[in-house]
Write a protein that holds these residues in place. Structure first.
Motif, PDB file in Angstrom:
ATOM      1  N   MET A   1      24.073  29.385  93.342  1.00 24.78           N
ATOM      2  CA  MET A   1      24.361  30.367  94.387  1.00 24.78           C
ATOM      3  C   MET A   1      23.270  30.403  95.454  1.00 24.78           C
ATOM      4  SD  MET A   1      27.279  32.064  94.141  1.00 24.78           S
ATOM      5  CE  MET A   1      27.020  33.737  94.758  1.00 24.78           C
ATOM      6  N   ARG A   2      22.041  30.003  95.084  1.00 27.66           N
ATOM      7  CA  ARG A   2      20.979  29.963  96.088  1.00 27.66           C
ATOM      8  C   ARG A   2      21.285  28.913  97.159  1.00 27.66           C
ATOM      9  NH1 ARG A   2      16.628  29.109  92.429  1.00 27.66           N
ATOM     10  NH2 ARG A   2      17.101  30.848  91.044  1.00 27.66           N
ATOM     11  N   GLU A   3      22.027  27.874  96.782  1.00 29.62           N
ATOM     12  CA  GLU A   3      22.368  26.818  97.749  1.00 29.62           C
ATOM     13  C   GLU A   3      23.725  27.029  98.406  1.00 29.62           C
ATOM     14  OE1 GLU A   3      21.545  22.911  96.455  1.00 29.62           O
ATOM     15  OE2 GLU A   3      19.523  23.510  95.802  1.00 29.62           O
ATOM     16  N   HIS A   4      24.590  27.813  97.763  1.00 29.33           N
ATOM     17  CA  HIS A   4      25.936  28.050  98.302  1.00 29.33           C
ATOM     18  C   HIS A   4      26.102  29.550  98.441  1.00 29.33           C
ATOM     19  CE1 HIS A   4      26.007  24.317  95.975  1.00 29.33           C
ATOM     20  NE2 HIS A   4      26.919  23.882  96.804  1.00 29.33           N
ATOM     21  N   ASP A   5      26.374  29.976  99.627  1.00 22.84           N
ATOM     22  CA  ASP A   5      26.449  31.416  99.862  1.00 22.84           C
ATOM     23  C   ASP A   5      27.890  31.890  99.656  1.00 22.84           C
ATOM     24  OD1 ASP A   5      25.631  33.917 100.579  1.00 22.84           O
ATOM     25  OD2 ASP A   5      25.903  33.562 102.731  1.00 22.84           O
ATOM     26  N   VAL A   6      28.253  32.195  98.428  1.00 28.89           N
ATOM     27  CA  VAL A   6      29.632  32.562  98.097  1.00 28.89           C
ATOM     28  C   VAL A   6      29.703  34.067  97.834  1.00 28.89           C
ATOM     29  CG1 VAL A   6      31.492  32.239  96.429  1.00 28.89           C
ATOM     30  CG2 VAL A   6      30.153  30.274  97.192  1.00 28.89           C
ATOM     31  N   PRO A   7      30.560  34.782  98.593  1.00 27.36           N
ATOM     32  CA  PRO A   7      30.538  36.243  98.478  1.00 27.36           C
ATOM     33  C   PRO A   7      31.342  36.839  97.325  1.00 27.36           C
ATOM     34  CG  PRO A   7      32.023  35.574 100.235  1.00 27.36           C
ATOM     35  CD  PRO A   7      31.395  34.312  99.715  1.00 27.36           C
ATOM     36  N   ILE A   8      32.329  36.065  96.810  1.00 23.95           N
ATOM     37  CA  ILE A   8      33.262  36.667  95.835  1.00 23.95           C
ATOM     38  C   ILE A   8      33.168  35.967  94.478  1.00 23.95           C
ATOM     39  CG2 ILE A   8      35.701  37.155  95.325  1.00 23.95           C
ATOM     40  CD1 ILE A   8      36.240  37.001  98.365  1.00 23.95           C
ATOM     41  N   ALA A   9      33.068  36.753  93.398  1.00 24.92           N
ATOM     42  CA  ALA A   9      33.185  36.197  92.045  1.00 24.92           C
ATOM     43  C   ALA A   9      34.430  36.773  91.383  1.00 24.92           C
ATOM     44  CB  ALA A   9      31.953  36.522  91.213  1.00 24.92           C
ATOM     45  N   ILE A  10      35.225  35.867  90.807  1.00 23.71           N
ATOM     46  CA  ILE A  10      36.428  36.269  90.080  1.00 23.71           C
ATOM     47  C   ILE A  10      36.079  36.255  88.604  1.00 23.71           C
ATOM     48  CG2 ILE A  10      38.824  35.644  89.586  1.00 23.71           C
ATOM     49  CD1 ILE A  10      38.842  34.172  92.305  1.00 23.71           C
ATOM     50  N   LEU A  11      36.211  37.386  87.935  1.00 19.33           N
ATOM     51  CA  LEU A  11      35.810  37.486  86.530  1.00 19.33           C
ATOM     52  C   LEU A  11      37.008  37.360  85.614  1.00 19.33           C
ATOM     53  CD1 LEU A  11      33.196  40.390  86.480  1.00 19.33           C
ATOM     54  CD2 LEU A  11      32.879  37.970  86.997  1.00 19.33           C
ATOM     55  N   THR A  12      37.066  36.223  84.923  1.00 15.36           N
ATOM     56  CA  THR A  12      38.138  35.992  83.956  1.00 15.36           C
ATOM     57  C   THR A  12      37.517  35.606  82.619  1.00 15.36           C
ATOM     58  OG1 THR A  12      38.318  33.808  84.999  1.00 15.36           O
ATOM     59  CG2 THR A  12      40.003  35.415  85.566  1.00 15.36           C
ATOM     60  N   VAL A  13      36.467  36.328  82.256  1.00 10.08           N
ATOM     61  CA  VAL A  13      35.765  36.107  80.978  1.00 10.08           C
ATOM     62  C   VAL A  13      36.349  37.035  79.917  1.00 10.08           C
ATOM     63  CG1 VAL A  13      33.601  35.370  82.055  1.00 10.08           C
ATOM     64  CG2 VAL A  13      34.001  37.813  81.644  1.00 10.08           C
ATOM     65  N   PRO A  14      36.029  36.781  78.624  1.00  8.84           N
ATOM     66  CA  PRO A  14      36.430  37.742  77.597  1.00  8.84           C
ATOM     67  C   PRO A  14      35.797  39.115  77.881  1.00  8.84           C
ATOM     68  CG  PRO A  14      35.698  35.685  76.598  1.00  8.84           C
ATOM     69  CD  PRO A  14      35.352  35.607  78.057  1.00  8.84           C
ATOM     70  N   VAL A  15      36.522  40.163  77.517  1.00  5.92           N
ATOM     71  CA  VAL A  15      36.129  41.528  77.879  1.00  5.92           C
ATOM     72  C   VAL A  15      34.691  41.868  77.471  1.00  5.92           C
ATOM     73  CG1 VAL A  15      37.257  42.450  75.799  1.00  5.92           C
ATOM     74  CG2 VAL A  15      36.805  43.964  77.724  1.00  5.92           C
ATOM     75  N   GLU A  16      34.250  41.379  76.324  1.00  5.63           N
ATOM     76  CA  GLU A  16      32.912  41.771  75.851  1.00  5.63           C
ATOM     77  C   GLU A  16      31.793  41.100  76.650  1.00  5.63           C
ATOM     78  OE1 GLU A  16      35.245  40.392  74.095  1.00  5.63           O
ATOM     79  OE2 GLU A  16      34.542  38.548  73.119  1.00  5.63           O
ATOM     80  N   ARG A  17      32.151  40.156  77.512  1.00  5.82           N
ATOM     81  CA  ARG A  17      31.160  39.506  78.385  1.00  5.82           C
ATOM     82  C   ARG A  17      31.193  40.055  79.809  1.00  5.82           C
ATOM     83  NH1 ARG A  17      28.723  38.582  74.943  1.00  5.82           N
ATOM     84  NH2 ARG A  17      28.779  36.877  73.434  1.00  5.82           N
ATOM     85  N   ALA A  18      32.157  40.931  80.084  1.00  6.17           N
ATOM     86  CA  ALA A  18      32.419  41.339  81.471  1.00  6.17           C
ATOM     87  C   ALA A  18      31.180  41.911  82.169  1.00  6.17           C
ATOM     88  CB  ALA A  18      33.569  42.362  81.510  1.00  6.17           C
ATOM     89  N   GLN A  19      30.506  42.878  81.542  1.00  4.98           N
ATOM     90  CA  GLN A  19      29.394  43.529  82.228  1.00  4.98           C
ATOM     91  C   GLN A  19      28.222  42.576  82.461  1.00  4.98           C
ATOM     92  OE1 GLN A  19      29.412  46.865  83.528  1.00  4.98           O
ATOM     93  NE2 GLN A  19      27.680  45.932  84.590  1.00  4.98           N
ATOM     94  N   GLU A  20      27.867  41.784  81.432  1.00  2.19           N
ATOM     95  CA  GLU A  20      26.699  40.908  81.613  1.00  2.19           C
ATOM     96  C   GLU A  20      26.964  39.838  82.678  1.00  2.19           C
ATOM     97  OE1 GLU A  20      26.062  37.730  78.313  1.00  2.19           O
ATOM     98  OE2 GLU A  20      27.154  39.338  77.301  1.00  2.19           O
ATOM     99  N   VAL A  21      28.185  39.320  82.715  1.00  2.00           N
ATOM    100  CA  VAL A  21      28.531  38.316  83.719  1.00  2.00           C
ATOM    101  C   VAL A  21      28.573  38.940  85.116  1.00  2.00           C
ATOM    102  CG1 VAL A  21      30.449  36.871  84.523  1.00  2.00           C
ATOM    103  CG2 VAL A  21      29.665  36.700  82.163  1.00  2.00           C
TER     104      VAL A  21
END
Lengths: 215, 215
Positions: free
Chosen positions: A146-166
């Motif tokens: 991300m330091r090299e690519h300035d991307v504004p949006i992250a789509i979160l499709t991880v398992p629920v128990e990983r949601a907050q940390e991701v």
């Protein structure tokens, strides 16, 4: 309606939810070479009060003509502009399971201005691969990438128990908007935009309404 | 809150949207072998007022104990029961493109009580195949197939310009609930339950909110 200090309009959410309905309908009319549409006609088709439609469309730079209505072609492009579907918005997908992969492969999203440029995952078998033509990296690479690519949006499709940390990791990496597909309610600073697409909540609504109607 | 003539509770939609948040949080606590949780703790974690949480949970057959709170294990099973996630609800997917296929392959949905038993499509290359272990039939087979299989839910993942005709066909075939993933606003008789999962509307909300915050 509120305006920020750049005079951009922050629309009420119910209006933003209705505008894509109008857009999908007038796009169909445009494909059928229909030139004009009245708010009455949109009202009948979409089951929304015509006064509501006139009010919603008053946010746009377009006016209907008496007895003729709105010019379909102009309405399509004004709605696309206004909704941001005509611009490119770069995004990363975090969690390339079946839903994440489907979003990476869904070229329909491009017609709505979403440009998915990378996927991130923890599973060795997908890291280094491409899904729908989009490269997948290790999640440990997210911050340096991300330091090299300035991307504004992250789509979160991880398992629920990983949601907050991701989510925390994505925000620390500079993301300003999270599109959250997990059923977890993510906590984030005020400055971060969060949209929750709660697939499971919609299932609960279906089940509950079915009970009400059939039992 | 309204009750139908069988005394089943039809919950307000905002409550139904919050209950899965509580469920995903208490499921995580249960996995960590936590025994009790207070509404204050849920409130801090999910950023919902604790009075609202107590009110939402009052619809369930569970009471918190003073100073101790709710028993986590009971809260999980009461929420699952109440939301219908413990029962099997059969569904068909109409339109087995990337999103439809992802839903057929997403075994996560089974944990929320959704059992996808068949897919329907118009494309020769998928008809007769299996996707995620689920058979795909020609859409022309939908009506006769439904006469033999009593499936209450149809998931619509067709192109937007086909949404209404496919919805009409599903309803004529006996479906009582439509889960609509297209951006089209479907018209249906009052007796049919419709849930709209408007992915593109959520994108519009993200774009609009980002404009407000960053420009």
């Amino acid at each position: 309606m509120t305006k920020n200090n750049d005079n951009r309009i922050i629309l009420p959410e119910p209006t933003i939810r209705r505008l894509p309905w109008y857009l999908s309908y007038v796009r169909m009319l445009d494909n059928l070479h229909v030139e004009y549409v009245s708010s009455t006609q949109i009202s009948k088709e979409l089951n929304v009060q015509s006064s509501q439609i006139a009010k919603d469309l008053s946010f746009l730079n377009i006016r209907g003509k008496t007895r003729i209505g709105y010019e379909v072609r102009s309405l399509v492009s004004e709605l696309e502009d206004f909704l941001g579907f005509n611009q490119h918005h770069d995004a990363v997908v975090i969690g390339t399971g079946s839903l994440g992969t489907a979003l990476m492969q869904d070229h329909g999203l491009e017609h709505y201005g979403l440009n998915i440029v990378a996927g991130f995952d923890v599973r060795d078998e997908v890291i280094g691969q491409e899904l729908g033509g989009v490269p997948v990296y290790a999640i440990s690479e997210l911050e340096p990438w991300m330091r090299e690519h300035d991307v504004p949006i992250a789509i979160l499709t991880v398992p629920v128990e990983r949601a907050q940390e991701v989510a925390d990791l994505a925000i620390a990496s500079g993301v300003t908007a999270l599109w959250n597909f997990t059923p977890y309610r993510i906590k984030a600073p005020e400055s971060v935009v969060i949209a929750n697409t709660s697939i499971y909540a919609h299932l609960a609504i279906i089940y509950n309404r079915m009970q009400g109607k059939t039992n």
